[in-house]
Design a protein around this motif. Sequence first.
Motif, PDB file in Angstrom:
ATOM      1  N   ASP A 119       6.141   1.549  -6.540  1.00 58.37           N
ATOM      2  CA  ASP A 119       5.170   0.449  -6.483  1.00 58.37           C
ATOM      3  C   ASP A 119       4.205   0.627  -5.318  1.00 58.37           C
ATOM      4  OD1 ASP A 119       6.437  -0.664  -8.673  1.00 58.37           O
ATOM      5  OD2 ASP A 119       7.469  -2.228  -7.522  1.00 58.37           O
ATOM      6  N   GLU A 120       4.715   1.025  -4.161  1.00 60.92           N
ATOM      7  CA  GLU A 120       3.867   1.182  -2.976  1.00 60.92           C
ATOM      8  C   GLU A 120       2.898   2.350  -3.140  1.00 60.92           C
ATOM      9  OE1 GLU A 120       2.371  -0.051   0.679  1.00 60.92           O
ATOM     10  OE2 GLU A 120       3.738  -1.047  -0.708  1.00 60.92           O
ATOM     11  N   LYS A 123       0.227   1.249  -5.652  1.00 64.31           N
ATOM     12  CA  LYS A 123      -0.658   0.239  -5.058  1.00 64.31           C
ATOM     13  C   LYS A 123      -1.625   0.884  -4.073  1.00 64.31           C
ATOM     14  CE  LYS A 123       0.227  -2.396  -1.487  1.00 64.31           C
ATOM     15  NZ  LYS A 123       0.812  -3.191  -0.490  1.00 64.31           N
ATOM     16  N   LYS A 126      -4.304   3.021  -5.819  1.00 62.37           N
ATOM     17  CA  LYS A 126      -5.314   2.159  -6.447  1.00 62.37           C
ATOM     18  C   LYS A 126      -6.271   1.606  -5.394  1.00 62.37           C
ATOM     19  CE  LYS A 126      -5.601  -1.556  -9.776  1.00 62.37           C
ATOM     20  NZ  LYS A 126      -4.861  -2.455 -10.643  1.00 62.37           N
ATOM     21  N   GLU A 127      -5.732   1.130  -4.278  1.00 61.36           N
ATOM     22  CA  GLU A 127      -6.568   0.606  -3.198  1.00 61.36           C
ATOM     23  C   GLU A 127      -7.485   1.679  -2.638  1.00 61.36           C
ATOM     24  OE1 GLU A 127      -3.745  -0.870  -0.370  1.00 61.36           O
ATOM     25  OE2 GLU A 127      -3.377  -2.710  -1.505  1.00 61.36           O
TER      26      GLU A 127
END
Length: 132
Positions: A119-120, A123, A126-127
């Motif tokens: 997940d990290e 994320k 994507k950022e």
Amino acid sequence: MDPVLDRELQAKQYLEKHRIMELLSQLTSFLLFARPKKPRDYLISLLERLKVAKLTGVPFPYFMDNSNIVSMFEMMDSAGKGTISFVQYKEALKNLGLYTEDEVLGDDGHAITLDKFRDEVNKRMKEMWSVF
């Protein structure tokens, strides 16, 4: 102020404002991951895809897919416990270009599971691409 120092400061501010060093770092990571026969053509294609993704709102394709993330996690989890330490987690993010030394990550004292790691990574990727 010394004109040379002034130009250096202006150049540094320009690079920071437009996140050029981060972009070059990520392009280099893509390049080393894929190792294409024609690296210039590959980089041009990546930049074109980034432009299209930004204009259309379509997510940019990342070089790390789920199998890559799982493989990295499993290499760090050599004992097969299903978790890695916070230190390993930070080092993996740093190696992926998704963490810098000046960033503060909170260690909640819990071991990092594959789900949390995945997940990290997703994320942060994507950022990272959303700002370019």
